[in-house]
Design an enzyme around this catalytic site. Structure first.
Site, PDB file in Angstrom:
ATOM      1  CD  GLU A 121     -21.571  26.811 -25.424  1.00 60.34           C
ATOM      2  OE1 GLU A 121     -22.376  26.196 -24.706  1.00 60.34           O
ATOM      3  OE2 GLU A 121     -21.739  27.986 -25.799  1.00 60.34           O
ATOM      4  CB  ALA A 174     -27.198  31.072 -12.559  1.00 63.73           C
ATOM      5  CB  SER A 175     -27.686  28.328  -7.697  1.00 62.19           C
ATOM      6  OG  SER A 175     -28.969  27.795  -7.896  1.00 62.19           O
ATOM      7  CB  CYS A 215     -24.101  31.809 -25.986  1.00 61.40           C
ATOM      8  SG  CYS A 215     -24.861  33.417 -25.862  1.00 61.40           S
ATOM      9  CD  GLU A 263     -28.740  32.940 -26.126  1.00 60.68           C
ATOM     10  OE1 GLU A 263     -28.017  32.036 -26.612  1.00 60.68           O
ATOM     11  OE2 GLU A 263     -28.358  33.733 -25.276  1.00 60.68           O
ATOM     12  CG  LEU A 264     -30.720  26.364 -25.658  1.00 67.26           C
ATOM     13  CD1 LEU A 264     -31.204  24.984 -26.059  1.00 67.26           C
ATOM     14  CD2 LEU A 264     -31.008  26.633 -24.189  1.00 67.26           C
ATOM     15  N   GLY A 268     -29.133  29.334 -21.367  1.00 72.62           N
ATOM     16  CA  GLY A 268     -28.273  28.430 -20.613  1.00 72.62           C
ATOM     17  C   GLY A 268     -27.868  27.246 -21.456  1.00 72.62           C
TER      18      GLY A 268
HETATM   19  P1  NDP Z   1     -27.121  25.774 -16.783  1.00 74.25           P
HETATM   20  O1  NDP Z   1     -27.730  25.717 -18.119  1.00 74.25           O
HETATM   21  O2  NDP Z   1     -27.213  24.576 -15.925  1.00 74.25           O
HETATM   22  O3  NDP Z   1     -27.768  27.035 -15.975  1.00 74.25           O
HETATM   23  C1  NDP Z   1     -28.498  28.072 -16.588  1.00 74.25           C
HETATM   24  C2  NDP Z   1     -29.767  28.325 -15.803  1.00 74.25           C
HETATM   25  O4  NDP Z   1     -30.655  27.213 -15.937  1.00 74.25           O
HETATM   26  C3  NDP Z   1     -29.543  28.484 -14.309  1.00 74.25           C
HETATM   27  O5  NDP Z   1     -30.479  29.407 -13.794  1.00 74.25           O
HETATM   28  C4  NDP Z   1     -29.830  27.097 -13.782  1.00 74.25           C
HETATM   29  O6  NDP Z   1     -30.157  27.075 -12.406  1.00 74.25           O
HETATM   30  C5  NDP Z   1     -30.995  26.692 -14.637  1.00 74.25           C
HETATM   31  N1  NDP Z   1     -31.207  25.259 -14.794  1.00 74.25           N
HETATM   32  C6  NDP Z   1     -30.274  24.296 -14.947  1.00 74.25           C
HETATM   33  N2  NDP Z   1     -30.853  23.094 -15.086  1.00 74.25           N
HETATM   34  C7  NDP Z   1     -32.183  23.292 -14.990  1.00 74.25           C
HETATM   35  C8  NDP Z   1     -33.302  22.420 -15.015  1.00 74.25           C
HETATM   36  N3  NDP Z   1     -33.177  21.104 -15.194  1.00 74.25           N
HETATM   37  N4  NDP Z   1     -34.536  22.963 -14.856  1.00 74.25           N
HETATM   38  C9  NDP Z   1     -34.662  24.282 -14.693  1.00 74.25           C
HETATM   39  N5  NDP Z   1     -33.655  25.156 -14.651  1.00 74.25           N
HETATM   40  C10 NDP Z   1     -32.413  24.667 -14.809  1.00 74.25           C
HETATM   41  O7  NDP Z   1     -25.613  26.245 -16.921  1.00 74.25           O
HETATM   42  P2  NDP Z   1     -24.330  25.856 -16.041  1.00 74.25           P
HETATM   43  O8  NDP Z   1     -24.120  26.934 -15.059  1.00 74.25           O
HETATM   44  O9  NDP Z   1     -24.356  24.493 -15.465  1.00 74.25           O
HETATM   45  O10 NDP Z   1     -23.218  25.898 -17.198  1.00 74.25           O
HETATM   46  C11 NDP Z   1     -22.974  24.706 -17.932  1.00 74.25           C
HETATM   47  C12 NDP Z   1     -22.801  24.990 -19.405  1.00 74.25           C
HETATM   48  O11 NDP Z   1     -23.971  25.596 -19.948  1.00 74.25           O
HETATM   49  C13 NDP Z   1     -21.698  25.964 -19.768  1.00 74.25           C
HETATM   50  O12 NDP Z   1     -20.450  25.361 -19.727  1.00 74.25           O
HETATM   51  C14 NDP Z   1     -22.135  26.396 -21.135  1.00 74.25           C
HETATM   52  O13 NDP Z   1     -21.770  25.438 -22.091  1.00 74.25           O
HETATM   53  C15 NDP Z   1     -23.644  26.452 -21.023  1.00 74.25           C
HETATM   54  N6  NDP Z   1     -24.125  27.811 -20.762  1.00 74.25           N
HETATM   55  C16 NDP Z   1     -24.534  28.582 -21.800  1.00 74.25           C
HETATM   56  C17 NDP Z   1     -24.928  29.876 -21.591  1.00 74.25           C
HETATM   57  C18 NDP Z   1     -25.378  30.743 -22.716  1.00 74.25           C
HETATM   58  O14 NDP Z   1     -25.252  31.966 -22.629  1.00 74.25           O
HETATM   59  N7  NDP Z   1     -25.958  30.170 -23.761  1.00 74.25           N
HETATM   60  C19 NDP Z   1     -24.910  30.484 -20.268  1.00 74.25           C
HETATM   61  C20 NDP Z   1     -24.511  29.592 -19.214  1.00 74.25           C
HETATM   62  C21 NDP Z   1     -24.137  28.309 -19.477  1.00 74.25           C
HETATM   63  P3  NDP Z   1     -29.059  26.637 -11.292  1.00 74.25           P
HETATM   64  O15 NDP Z   1     -27.934  27.620 -11.406  1.00 74.25           O
HETATM   65  O16 NDP Z   1     -29.804  26.747 -10.021  1.00 74.25           O
HETATM   66  O17 NDP Z   1     -28.645  25.252 -11.649  1.00 74.25           O
END
Ligand code: NDP
Length: 454
Positions: free
Chosen positions: A359, A156-157, A262, A228-229, A206
């Site tokens: 969520e 993540a960025s 999660c 794993e969402l 994510g």
């Molecule tokens: P994201 O799902 O956006 O980020 C998780 C990872 O996916 C990061 O490395 C992100 O990169 C990358 N990513 C995001 N969009 C894309 C894409 N279109 N293509 C490829 N890679 C992508 O999580 P957020 O930080 O925005 O959090 C938002 C919500 O996600 C939370 O509120 C929660 O509901 C959920 N979440 C769930 C997690 C879990 O453990 N299941 C963990 C984190 C978030 P980058 O950071 O560069 O955008």
């Protein structure tokens, strides 16, 4: 989003990183592919020796790495240190067991000899989140390397220092340089990485949106994914539960990582005969928690990982209140631009509200009253998610019966949901597919090859 460390406790930008260029990314992919050809030939004993060294580094330097975690995403330092130590456990687990998990499996058929061989696939891409910035990576990386694959990490960025620290640990442990690379890239660059012919599979942890996007791209390329969402785990309290034990775990499970897990309990489904007693107990426990500087010992919970995440959660709370949810414990975002969010409890939570349908990735508990056990199971299953959940009852057989009826990847009876290296981890429904950890996880990214002799 820029690749930068912003301390969420202070909103101070600590460090900014220049993203890798597409040429640099391509070079790293190609190096990892080249390294795979040698790495796959190493023995399990050779790989295990390095993985044990890696575990030693994680244990010895847990405080150093825990600090980086705290600085980048805000969890209390003691929790960051515990996370790093848990990674050491996963490394040891796979160092000790990978050979056994991947040994040839003889199958009785009419052939003279027939077996399943487990062979590595090549370069695996991991797209990982910020909430457990070490653990999420190591639970992918330890089995991947032990299986003979090589790995790429797009973290993540907001956690680039964690991403670079993990690369440093792998090098320090003595792994060949090219078996693992951190790619400092934004999410828009991920499609091109997936499209590279050397990349054989992708794992993502994510949000649903990120998972759906990555899986669609990988699908077009006919490449396997593990997703794993999110989750909205039910925490079911039955009339015969030990209410003190249940309330203590309810608080812990909702507040773990400031609610950003999660597998945190999110929907508290309590049968009506004990609903008020349980509500009073959990309210008292959540209200007693202290926040502050996550680097200090007396901090029970830190800020959320980014101000925008706190803003999004506040919006979900406000929408839920507009639709009829009642505030039982007052809390919420501590101010405009702040990542701090005080714990809240919402009751009267109903379908159609974000607190019920979505969520809630932060310290907000949704309290839902059920008529009886069957109604509690019905409500638990009335969700698009299916990651995990727990049930609380003094009768273990009854707990087991309820556990089997909940639609999820895991259920815990009288225990808080947590991951451990020995047990498979992953969800169903919109929580994703595939499994991490255990022998099941290491077999996700291998070619399960059938061999038939005569
Ligand atoms: P994201 O799902 O956006 O980020 C998780 C990872 O996916 C990061 O490395 C992100 O990169 C990358 N990513 C995001 N969009 C894309 C894409 N279109 N293509 C490829 N890679 C992508 O999580 P957020 O930080 O925005 O959090 C938002 C919500 O996600 C939370 O509120 C929660 O509901 C959920 N979440 C769930 C997690 C879990 O453990 N299941 C963990 C984190 C978030 P980058 O950071 O560069 O955008």
């Amino acid at each position: 989003m820029a690749i930068q460390t912003m301390n969420p406790a202070t909103n101070e930008v600590v460090k900014t990183f220049e993203p890798h260029t597409s040429k640099e990314v391509e070079q790293k992919i190609e190096s990892a592919d080249k390294a795979f050809r040698n790495w796959r030939k190493t023995t399990f004993a050779e790989r295990a020796k390095l993985m044990q060294k890696c575990a030693g580094i994680l244990d010895n330097d847990a405080e150093k790495y825990g600090r980086i975690i705290t600085l980048e995403m805000g969890k209390p330092l003691k929790d960051g240190i515990a996370e790093v130590k848990k990674c050491a456990l996963a490394c040891r687990y796979y160092a000790e067991n990978a050979e056994d998990f991947l040994k040839d499996e003889t199958i009785e058929t009419k052939a003279e000899k027939s077996l399943i061989a487990y062979e590595p696939l090549g370069v695996i891409l991991a797209v990982m989140p910020w909430n457990f910035p070490f653990w999420q990576v190591f639970r992918f990386l330890a089995p991947a390397l032990m299986a003979g694959n090589t790995g790429l990490l797009k973290h993540a960025s907001n956690v680039p220092q964690c991403a670079l620290a993990i690369e440093e640990i792998i090098r320090k442990a003595g792994f060949p340089e090219d078996v693992f690379y951190t790619l400092l890239i934004g999410s828009k660059e991920v499609d091109a990485v997936i499209g590279h012919p050397a990349v054989k599979a992708v794992t993502l942890t994510g949000s649903e949106a990120a998972g759906a996007h990555v899986a669609a791209t990988a699908g077009k390329e006919i490449k396997k994914t593990v997703l794993e969402l999110g989750g909205s785990d039910p925490f079911i309290v039955l009339a015969d539960a030990d209410l003190e034990l249940a309330a203590q775990n309810a608080m812990k499970s909702r507040m773990v990582n400031t609610g950003q897990s999660c597998i945190a309990a999110k929907r508290f489904i309590v049968v009506e005969t004990i609903a008020n007693t349980f509500l009073d107990k959990i309210k008292a426990k959540m209200a007693a928690l202290k926040t502050g500087d996550p680097l200090k010992d007396d901090c029970d919970y830190g800020p959320m990982a980014r101000p925008d995440l706190a803003e999004e959660l506040q919006e979900q709370v406000e929408q839920s209140i507009k639709k009829g949810a009642k505030v039982v414990l007052k809390g919420g975002r501590e101010g405009k631009d702040s990542a701090y969010f005080k714990p809240m409890i919402l009751s009267n939570v109903k379908p159609g509200m974000p607190a019920y349908d979505e969520e809630m990735f932060g310290p907000v508990a949704a309290f839902i009253v059920a008529k009886d056990e069957d109604d509690a199971i019905r409500i638990a299953n009335d969700s698009r998610f299916g990651l995990a959940g727990s049930v609380w009852t003094k009768d273990h057989e009854r707990g087991l019966k309820v556990a089997r009826q909940v639609e999820s990847g895991a259920m815990f009876v009288n225990a808080m949901v947590a991951s451990s290296p020995e047990m498979p981890f992953g969800g169903i429904k919109k929580s994703g597919y595939g499994r991490e950890l255990s022998y099941v996880g290491i077999r996700e990214f291998v070619n399960q090859k059938s061999i038939w002799v005569g």
